[in-house]
Design a protein around this motif. Structure first.
Motif, short mmCIF file in Angstrom:
data_model
loop_
_atom_site.label_atom_id
_atom_site.label_comp_id
_atom_site.label_asym_id
_atom_site.label_seq_id
_atom_site.Cartn_x
_atom_site.Cartn_y
_atom_site.Cartn_z
N SER A 176 -5.44 -6.44 9.49
CA SER A 176 -5.53 -5.27 8.87
C SER A 176 -4.06 -4.66 8.63
CB SER A 176 -6.18 -4.32 9.47
OG SER A 176 -6.28 -2.98 8.82
N ASP A 177 -3.73 -4.46 7.30
CA ASP A 177 -2.29 -3.44 7.03
C ASP A 177 -2.70 -1.98 6.88
OD1 ASP A 177 -3.82 -3.65 4.62
OD2 ASP A 177 -2.34 -4.78 3.66
N ASN A 178 -3.87 -1.68 7.20
CA ASN A 178 -4.36 -0.36 7.15
C ASN A 178 -3.65 0.48 8.12
OD1 ASN A 178 -5.30 2.27 7.38
ND2 ASN A 178 -7.35 1.54 6.41
N PRO A 179 -2.51 1.32 7.98
CA PRO A 179 -1.73 2.08 9.15
C PRO A 179 -3.02 3.02 9.92
CG PRO A 179 -0.86 2.50 6.98
CD PRO A 179 -2.15 1.77 6.65
N ASP A 180 -3.80 3.43 9.71
CA ASP A 180 -4.97 3.93 10.34
C ASP A 180 -5.50 3.13 11.34
OD1 ASP A 180 -4.72 6.61 9.25
OD2 ASP A 180 -5.86 5.99 7.26
N VAL A 181 -5.78 1.94 10.65
CA VAL A 181 -6.63 0.90 11.54
C VAL A 181 -5.60 0.42 12.52
CG1 VAL A 181 -7.66 -1.60 11.71
CG2 VAL A 181 -8.36 0.10 9.92
N ARG A 182 -4.54 0.10 12.38
CA ARG A 182 -3.32 -0.32 13.54
C ARG A 182 -2.98 0.67 14.38
NH1 ARG A 182 -0.72 -4.81 11.54
NH2 ARG A 182 1.34 -4.45 12.64
N TYR B 166 -13.41 2.67 9.18
CA TYR B 166 -12.74 1.56 8.62
C TYR B 166 -13.18 0.28 8.85
CZ TYR B 166 -9.48 5.76 9.43
OH TYR B 166 -8.95 6.84 9.17
#
Length: 338
Positions: free
Chosen positions: A266-272, A252
């Protein structure tokens, strides 16, 4: 009554399992340090620097686990182990975690009652010889003396290889990499055999590396990874998912330098979820929300750790190969953080 007794018994078993599963985490937190078993010294994987600080590809996992669990990557006590002492040190409780280029096998998993929580390096066994020996293939080693670490899978693989190819050899048993270096460079053995990554690492430390060649044959599969004791599922999960966090960080684009920034940008749900901004993943195994962020911040993500310690341009100069991410044709793959 019988049904109630069975229910009560099941409840007690459940409580017992919960207590047992928390043992190592509780011990590490109470002690304030992680006891990590490692190599006696293997360049690129585990060795102390001039100031005595341990560094390398394997010890980076120890630092990441300490950061995740204790909030401080420096809270690690390293115990050097040999091929013969490493599993005893783990089973006896002398160490909490073993990260020492150890191969995951059926017998180690079941007979020795150990849990390999993942693979941090996909390897295979090879041979190194001096150019002066005049051989270009391991099949030309009939009658050779071969330095081999005892108590390792390489010892068994060596016997299988020579038997299958109807050739003979004379083993020269050694205990440590330092002893292997001394014996091999001193001429006590014609060849030295161990994991191919280890051969690349030790060759880089020889006085004249160009005078030594790693033969082309890879004679085994060697999935190397962190090891914990059987019966402590919570601790196994913590170490396993810390390793996966390093994998996911590379996937990521979460690095040692940008991990804090990624929490907000980050707006990536996986990263969050990975970084604890959303969800409660840490709480599910007894840690706080920032555990994975700290693990990555300790030494970087998996790709950064590989590049710094083993990658092209380092003394070992090893290509990623099977240890590339899955989207680059390798086997490194983190399950979903959800």
């Amino acid at each position: 009554m019988k049904r109630l007794s069975l229910i009560a018994g099941a409840a007690l078993l459940g409580l017992g399992a919960t207590g047992a599963s928390a043992a190592t985490l509780d011990d590490v937190k109470a002690r304030g340090t992680l006891k990590c078993g490692t190599n006696t010294g293997l360049a690129g994987f585990a060795s102390p620097d001039a100031a005595g600080k341990w560094e390398g590809f394997d010890v980076a996992v120890c630092y990441a686990v300490a950061a995740a669990v204790l909030g401080d990557a420096t809270k690690v006590e390293f115990t050097p182990t040999t091929g013969e002492t490493r599993f005893t040190a783990l089973a006896s409780g002398e160490i909490d975690l073993l990260v020492r280029n150890s191969t995951w096998t059926f017998s180690r998993d079941n007979d020795l009652k150990l849990d390999f929580v993942g693979v941090n390096y996909y390897d295979g066994q090879g041979f190194i010889v001096s150019k002066d020996l005049g051989v270009a293939s391991a099949l030309e080693l009939d009658g050779a003396t071969v330095c081999i670490q005892t108590g390792t899978t390489t010892e068994l693989n060596l016997a299988d290889f020579f038997k299958q190819n109807n050739i003979s050899y004379q083993p020269v048993p050694i205990q440590t990499e330092a002893e292997a270096r001394q014996q091999f460079l001193g001429g006590a053995c014609d060849a030295y055999t161990t994991d191919a990554s280890g051969l690349a690492s030790v060759r880089a430390t020889y006085p004249d590396p160009a005078n030594y060649i790693i033969l082309p044959e890879i004679i085994s599969k060697e999935p190397l990874g962190p090891v914990v004791r059987h019966g402590d599922n919570q601790w196994a999960d913590i170490v396993r998912w810390t390793l996966f966090a390093l994998f996911a960080g590379e996937e990521y684009g979460v690095t040692q330098a940008n991990v804090e920034e990624m929490k907000t940008s980050s707006d990536n749900p996986d990263v969050r979820r990975l970084l604890g901004v959303e969800g409660d993943l840490g709480a599910q195994f007894g840690l706080d929300a920032d555990w994975a962020a700290r693990a990555i911040a300790a030494n970087g993500n998996y790709g950064e750790i590989f590049a710094k310690n083993l990658g092209e341009g380092t003394a070992s100069n090893i290509a990623r190969g099977l240890n590339a991410q899955w989207y680059d044709g390798g086997l490194i793959y983190a399950p979903p953080f959800r």
